[in-house]
Design a protein around this motif. Structure first.
Motif, PDB file in Angstrom:
ATOM      1  N   ARG A  37     -15.371   4.903  -3.340  1.00 42.12           N
ATOM      2  CA  ARG A  37     -14.019   4.875  -3.901  1.00 42.12           C
ATOM      3  C   ARG A  37     -14.052   4.291  -5.309  1.00 42.12           C
ATOM      4  O   ARG A  37     -14.718   3.284  -5.538  1.00 42.12           O
ATOM      5  N   PRO A  42      -6.697   0.278  -5.703  1.00 45.18           N
ATOM      6  CA  PRO A  42      -6.530  -0.989  -4.985  1.00 45.18           C
ATOM      7  C   PRO A  42      -6.534  -0.814  -3.471  1.00 45.18           C
ATOM      8  O   PRO A  42      -6.287   0.280  -2.959  1.00 45.18           O
ATOM      9  N   THR A  96      -0.220  -6.555  -9.257  1.00 45.36           N
ATOM     10  CA  THR A  96       0.491  -6.483  -7.974  1.00 45.36           C
ATOM     11  C   THR A  96      -0.514  -6.406  -6.836  1.00 45.36           C
ATOM     12  O   THR A  96      -1.670  -6.047  -7.035  1.00 45.36           O
ATOM     13  N   ALA A  98      -0.810  -5.158  -2.546  1.00 45.32           N
ATOM     14  CA  ALA A  98      -0.206  -4.416  -1.429  1.00 45.32           C
ATOM     15  C   ALA A  98      -0.565  -5.113  -0.125  1.00 45.32           C
ATOM     16  O   ALA A  98      -1.736  -5.393   0.127  1.00 45.32           O
ATOM     17  N   PRO A 121      -8.999  -0.290   3.333  1.00 48.97           N
ATOM     18  CA  PRO A 121      -8.505   1.071   3.088  1.00 48.97           C
ATOM     19  C   PRO A 121      -8.827   1.909   4.317  1.00 48.97           C
ATOM     20  O   PRO A 121      -9.407   1.400   5.281  1.00 48.97           O
ATOM     21  N   SER A 122      -8.467   3.171   4.305  1.00 48.23           N
ATOM     22  CA  SER A 122      -8.824   4.046   5.423  1.00 48.23           C
ATOM     23  C   SER A 122     -10.345   4.204   5.489  1.00 48.23           C
ATOM     24  O   SER A 122     -11.026   4.224   4.474  1.00 48.23           O
ATOM     25  N   ILE A 162       4.378   3.135   1.688  1.00 52.64           N
ATOM     26  CA  ILE A 162       4.198   2.068   0.697  1.00 52.64           C
ATOM     27  C   ILE A 162       5.486   1.904  -0.104  1.00 52.64           C
ATOM     28  O   ILE A 162       5.973   2.869  -0.702  1.00 52.64           O
ATOM     29  N   ARG A 174       4.523   5.921  -1.409  1.00 48.10           N
ATOM     30  CA  ARG A 174       3.868   6.867  -0.503  1.00 48.10           C
ATOM     31  C   ARG A 174       4.735   6.989   0.744  1.00 48.10           C
ATOM     32  O   ARG A 174       5.048   5.975   1.366  1.00 48.10           O
ATOM     33  N   PRO A 200      -2.139   4.396  -7.530  1.00 50.67           N
ATOM     34  CA  PRO A 200      -3.327   5.167  -7.862  1.00 50.67           C
ATOM     35  C   PRO A 200      -3.828   5.913  -6.635  1.00 50.67           C
ATOM     36  O   PRO A 200      -3.739   5.419  -5.526  1.00 50.67           O
TER      37      PRO A 200
HETATM   38  P1  AMP Z   1      -5.573   3.541   1.636  1.00 48.96           P
HETATM   39  O1  AMP Z   1      -5.769   2.189   2.217  1.00 48.96           O
HETATM   40  O2  AMP Z   1      -6.810   4.373   1.584  1.00 48.96           O
HETATM   41  O3  AMP Z   1      -4.423   4.229   2.271  1.00 48.96           O
HETATM   42  O4  AMP Z   1      -5.206   3.321   0.109  1.00 48.96           O
HETATM   43  C1  AMP Z   1      -4.350   2.306  -0.277  1.00 48.96           C
HETATM   44  C2  AMP Z   1      -3.401   2.831  -1.304  1.00 48.96           C
HETATM   45  O5  AMP Z   1      -2.419   1.835  -1.511  1.00 48.96           O
HETATM   46  C3  AMP Z   1      -4.013   3.034  -2.685  1.00 48.96           C
HETATM   47  O6  AMP Z   1      -4.599   4.291  -2.872  1.00 48.96           O
HETATM   48  C4  AMP Z   1      -2.811   2.858  -3.589  1.00 48.96           C
HETATM   49  O7  AMP Z   1      -2.147   4.079  -3.752  1.00 48.96           O
HETATM   50  C5  AMP Z   1      -1.898   1.927  -2.810  1.00 48.96           C
HETATM   51  N1  AMP Z   1      -1.905   0.582  -3.408  1.00 48.96           N
HETATM   52  C6  AMP Z   1      -2.569  -0.499  -2.978  1.00 48.96           C
HETATM   53  N2  AMP Z   1      -2.344  -1.560  -3.783  1.00 48.96           N
HETATM   54  C7  AMP Z   1      -1.497  -1.147  -4.727  1.00 48.96           C
HETATM   55  C8  AMP Z   1      -0.887  -1.772  -5.860  1.00 48.96           C
HETATM   56  N3  AMP Z   1      -1.103  -3.041  -6.152  1.00 48.96           N
HETATM   57  N4  AMP Z   1      -0.073  -1.034  -6.631  1.00 48.96           N
HETATM   58  C9  AMP Z   1       0.162   0.261  -6.330  1.00 48.96           C
HETATM   59  N5  AMP Z   1      -0.399   0.906  -5.287  1.00 48.96           N
HETATM   60  C10 AMP Z   1      -1.208   0.227  -4.502  1.00 48.96           C
END
Ligand code: AMP
Ligand code: MG
Length: 285
Positions: A37, A42, A96, A98, A121-122, A162, A174, A200
């Motif tokens: 990745r 993030p 930021t 998540a 992440p996934s 999200i 999302r 992203p």
């Molecule tokens: P996944 O865990 O594979 O579903 O990916 C997590 C997704 O969360 C990332 O691809 C981002 O789109 C989103 N994400 C995580 N942290 C942030 C952040 N600080 N700002 C914006 N988007 C985030």
């Protein structure tokens, strides 16, 4: 395993995650290496309780508090301004972070026992279909992951909704099984996402199987040259649960073209449509 800086496959109610100690740079870097990745994508930080979420944030707005009380533990990720203790590796250098409390009993127990936040992440290679069973994780990542906890098939089957609460009004970055209608009910006002996404990884093709996906809306007719038709229309919740397994089945059978009957653009249907369009976006051949 997590204490020693290891990386594990763990079940959640959305999809299986690839988890590591969120406070350890070297552990978090392993996640990026295994997934392939990009470093600026993030990770979502998984926590056991709201007080840990607050401790990771610089400010914890009322909207975040209200959404957390309404939907945690559950398939909702909340973005807030990051606290000074959050690693750059986790946020991809952003201001930021998540955060989410998952609803899966095994994931919750793990978070409680570990006592620290887990970045996850996934548990799939970058850009590929997310895993919704422990077998999917093993098939994707093999011996690259130290341990895969088997918590059965994921309840929801799609990645979390999200919501960005670092802006006012909040914005859905999302779609997921918790719908924009449900979120609006709690926060009152919601900015509809327009312009380039600030999440992203949201724009390019994602969740991509090898077969070509042909999305079919209500008014479209089904092309005669498809190898299979998947019905996402009659029961969108059930289809969300099955979608990634079905896409994997299609690839296993080496199908070339697969039509997907799209659900209406409401509730979980919006998230299903999003994932189907993303699966359709990139043609590998
Ligand atoms: P996944 O865990 O594979 O579903 O990916 C997590 C997704 O969360 C990332 O691809 C981002 O789109 C989103 N994400 C995580 N942290 C942030 C952040 N600080 N700002 C914006 N988007 C985030
Ligand atoms: Mg992912």
């Amino acid at each position: 395993m997590l204490e020693a800086g290891g990386v594990i496959g763990l079940p959640t109610e959305t999809v299986y995650g690839l988890g590591a100690d969120a406070m350890s740079s070297s552990a978090v870097r392993k996640i990026f290496a295994i997934k392939g990745r990009p470093a600026d994508h993030p990770l979502i930080v998984h926590v056991a309780d709201i007080s840990t979420a607050r401790a990771l944030s610089r400010t914890w707005p009322t909207t975040a508090e209200d959404l957390a009380s309404a939907f945690w533990p559950g398939p909702l990720t909340i973005i807030v301004e990051r606290g000074p203790n959050v690693l750059d590796e986790v946020t991809g250098g952003r201001e930021t972070v998540a955060i989410r409390i998952p609803r899966h009993a095994m994931a919750l127990r793990l978070l409680q026992q570990f006592g620290r936040p887990v970045a996850a992440p996934s548990a799939n290679r970058f850009g590929r279909v997310s895993p919704t069973t422990a077998d999917h994780v093993r098939a994707d990542l093999g011996s690259d992951v130290d341990v895969v906890l088997d918590g059965g098939p994921c309840d929801v089957g799609l990645e979390s909704t999200i919501v960005d609460c670092s802006v006012d009004p909040p914005q859905i970055l999302r779609p997921g099984s918790i719908s924009s209608e449900q979120i609006t009910e709690v926060v009152g006002r919601l900015e509809s996402a327009s312009g380039p996404s600030r999440a992203p990884g949201m724009l390019e093709s994602h969740y991509a199987p090898d077969c070509t996906i042909v999305p079919i809306d209500v008014s479209d007719s089904i092309p005669s040259d498809v190898d299979r038709v998947l019905d996402g229309r009659s029961d969108p919740t059930r289809f969300a649960h099955d979608l990634y397994t079905l896409l994997r089945d299609c690839d296993r059978q080496s199908l070339r073209r697969v039509a997907v009957l799209l659900p209406d653009d409401v509730g979980v249907g919006r998230a299903v449509r999003d994932r189907v369009f993303k699966a359709a976006a990139l043609r590998r051949h």
